[in-house]
Write an enzyme that holds these catalytic residues in place. Sequence first.
Site, PDB file in Angstrom:
ATOM      1  CB  THR A  15       4.132 -10.242  -1.212  1.00 43.63           C
ATOM      2  OG1 THR A  15       3.054 -10.634  -2.067  1.00 43.63           O
ATOM      3  CG2 THR A  15       4.538 -11.432  -0.356  1.00 43.63           C
ATOM      4  CG  ASN A  50       5.709  -8.811   5.902  1.00 39.94           C
ATOM      5  OD1 ASN A  50       4.539  -8.472   5.747  1.00 39.94           O
ATOM      6  ND2 ASN A  50       6.085 -10.061   6.084  1.00 39.94           N
ATOM      7  CD  GLN A  96      13.219 -17.867   1.881  1.00 42.51           C
ATOM      8  OE1 GLN A  96      13.083 -19.085   1.911  1.00 42.51           O
ATOM      9  NE2 GLN A  96      12.686 -17.055   2.776  1.00 42.51           N
ATOM     10  CB  ILE A  97       8.726 -14.932  -2.134  1.00 44.34           C
ATOM     11  CG1 ILE A  97       8.501 -15.119  -0.629  1.00 44.34           C
ATOM     12  CG2 ILE A  97       7.382 -14.895  -2.871  1.00 44.34           C
ATOM     13  CD1 ILE A  97       7.717 -13.986   0.046  1.00 44.34           C
ATOM     14  CG  ASP A 111      -1.950 -13.827   7.130  1.00 46.98           C
ATOM     15  OD1 ASP A 111      -0.987 -14.288   7.757  1.00 46.98           O
ATOM     16  OD2 ASP A 111      -1.892 -12.772   6.466  1.00 46.98           O
ATOM     17  CG  HIS A 143       0.871 -10.179   6.702  1.00 47.24           C
ATOM     18  ND1 HIS A 143       0.531 -11.506   6.773  1.00 47.24           N
ATOM     19  CD2 HIS A 143       2.217 -10.153   6.561  1.00 47.24           C
ATOM     20  CE1 HIS A 143       1.633 -12.237   6.677  1.00 47.24           C
ATOM     21  NE2 HIS A 143       2.671 -11.445   6.559  1.00 47.24           N
TER      22      HIS A 143
HETATM   23  P1  NAI Z   1      14.340 -12.474   0.518  1.00 47.46           P
HETATM   24  O1  NAI Z   1      15.169 -11.655   1.431  1.00 47.46           O
HETATM   25  O2  NAI Z   1      14.734 -13.862   0.190  1.00 47.46           O
HETATM   26  O3  NAI Z   1      14.177 -11.701  -0.863  1.00 47.46           O
HETATM   27  C1  NAI Z   1      13.888 -10.347  -0.929  1.00 47.46           C
HETATM   28  C2  NAI Z   1      14.546  -9.818  -2.183  1.00 47.46           C
HETATM   29  O4  NAI Z   1      14.159  -8.459  -2.336  1.00 47.46           O
HETATM   30  C3  NAI Z   1      16.071  -9.849  -2.131  1.00 47.46           C
HETATM   31  O5  NAI Z   1      16.559 -10.575  -3.248  1.00 47.46           O
HETATM   32  C4  NAI Z   1      16.458  -8.376  -2.196  1.00 47.46           C
HETATM   33  O6  NAI Z   1      17.638  -8.155  -2.929  1.00 47.46           O
HETATM   34  C5  NAI Z   1      15.242  -7.781  -2.899  1.00 47.46           C
HETATM   35  N1  NAI Z   1      15.100  -6.342  -2.706  1.00 47.46           N
HETATM   36  C6  NAI Z   1      15.384  -5.603  -1.614  1.00 47.46           C
HETATM   37  N2  NAI Z   1      15.151  -4.313  -1.850  1.00 47.46           N
HETATM   38  C7  NAI Z   1      14.697  -4.223  -3.122  1.00 47.46           C
HETATM   39  C8  NAI Z   1      14.320  -3.143  -3.950  1.00 47.46           C
HETATM   40  N3  NAI Z   1      14.365  -1.888  -3.515  1.00 47.46           N
HETATM   41  N4  NAI Z   1      13.901  -3.413  -5.198  1.00 47.46           N
HETATM   42  C9  NAI Z   1      13.875  -4.670  -5.655  1.00 47.46           C
HETATM   43  N5  NAI Z   1      14.242  -5.734  -4.926  1.00 47.46           N
HETATM   44  C10 NAI Z   1      14.652  -5.514  -3.677  1.00 47.46           C
HETATM   45  O7  NAI Z   1      12.869 -12.418   1.126  1.00 47.46           O
HETATM   46  P2  NAI Z   1      11.625 -13.350   0.789  1.00 47.46           P
HETATM   47  O8  NAI Z   1      11.656 -14.517   1.686  1.00 47.46           O
HETATM   48  O9  NAI Z   1      11.524 -13.564  -0.672  1.00 47.46           O
HETATM   49  O10 NAI Z   1      10.435 -12.417   1.304  1.00 47.46           O
HETATM   50  C11 NAI Z   1      10.153 -11.194   0.658  1.00 47.46           C
HETATM   51  C12 NAI Z   1       9.226 -10.352   1.509  1.00 47.46           C
HETATM   52  O11 NAI Z   1       7.968 -10.980   1.647  1.00 47.46           O
HETATM   53  C13 NAI Z   1       9.730 -10.108   2.935  1.00 47.46           C
HETATM   54  O12 NAI Z   1       9.450  -8.765   3.279  1.00 47.46           O
HETATM   55  C14 NAI Z   1       8.879 -11.032   3.764  1.00 47.46           C
HETATM   56  O13 NAI Z   1       8.756 -10.581   5.097  1.00 47.46           O
HETATM   57  C15 NAI Z   1       7.578 -10.946   3.014  1.00 47.46           C
HETATM   58  N6  NAI Z   1       6.619 -12.015   3.280  1.00 47.46           N
HETATM   59  C16 NAI Z   1       5.294 -11.673   3.279  1.00 47.46           C
HETATM   60  C17 NAI Z   1       4.330 -12.614   3.491  1.00 47.46           C
HETATM   61  C18 NAI Z   1       2.887 -12.231   3.492  1.00 47.46           C
HETATM   62  O14 NAI Z   1       2.067 -13.102   3.733  1.00 47.46           O
HETATM   63  N7  NAI Z   1       2.491 -10.988   3.231  1.00 47.46           N
HETATM   64  C19 NAI Z   1       4.690 -14.016   3.738  1.00 47.46           C
HETATM   65  C20 NAI Z   1       6.098 -14.294   3.664  1.00 47.46           C
HETATM   66  C21 NAI Z   1       7.026 -13.312   3.444  1.00 47.46           C
END
Ligand code: NAI
Length: 327
Positions: free
Chosen positions: A128, A130, A15-16, A158, A186
Amino acid sequence: SSAPLKVAVTGAAGQIGYSLLFRLASGALAADRPIELRLLEIEPALKALEGVVMELDDCAFPQLAGVEIGSDPEKIFDGVNLALLVGARPRGPGMERSDLLSANGAIFTAQGKALNAVAADDVRIGVTGNPANTNALIAKSNAPDIPAERFSALTRLDHNRAISQLAAKTGAPVTDITHMTIWGNHSATQYPDLFHAEVGGRNAAEVVGDQEWIESTFIPTVAKRGAAIIEARGSSSAASAASATIDAARDWLFGSAEGDWVSMAVVSDGSYGVPEGLVSSFPVTTSNGDWEIVQGLEIDDFSRARIDASTAELAEERDAVTELGLI
Ligand code: NAI
């Protein structure tokens, strides 16, 4: 310099990633420098990532100098100047934070090692995914040849949320809000600090003049914003997380605004009583890829208790990943 900036993004098909890649390619990070994207995904997501790359192609971005995709971090991180570690194992239903820590430990161990082996000498690494602070700690601990100050975790979202909430409360434009700080983790224990923030140059807590609002509305609204977005949107914040990831990287590489500071989770040197070695959010100024923790802020009892609570949580996470043998 006109040499392309090589930027790795992990979890690029997520998503991100779907927001982040297009903003990176359109110049939001480095306005007049070509950018080469190195996109890491797990094998099952590579097909979806190919589709995203087709869309990147279809934008015909003038600054986009190249795109490589793959599932081998040693290939994708080769020579990168900036690594944005977004991909992580999401928290499933009923999953505790500790389950999340171990699920992500393996990912950030491997990626830390790969960065250590093949990244450019000037690499900067922003986490980024979590739990971001502890993932950054794990990656750092597995990259002994990369200086510890090259690792950071994202608390800029944040920070931006706190600015937005304060702007809404005071009626001031966001550009009038300065000196915002997120302290700690975070997570829901983070401490968004209005006692050093300013609204049009005046102390924010005084401008607000409502301790009850600060304690019962402002702090929980900022700290629980992620959950509120999930509740409303049905999935977690993505475009705003991508935007903050770029804000943080841009300021780190090219400098934060003169006379202001930003929030960034970096390896503690013991400043403000935050135990040395924890990756905790601080007020920092940045220039040319370096950061410095702002020194000399007075911390009253209210702030002290909240900073201590959040850093205690970080210490617990560190102890948990130490026990798991990840650091
Ligand atoms: P998402 O689930 O849509 O995408 C995550 C992607 O990472 C997936 O496509 C997955 O296949 C991939 N992935 C998993 N393991 C991997 C690996 N070993 N190597 C490469 N790619 C891998 O999640 P989204 O929404 O994009 O969020 C990503 C992360 O960011 C989550 O952990 C979320 O909690 C975190 N997050 C952090 C924020 C912050 O402020 N620090 C704010 C919002 C989200």
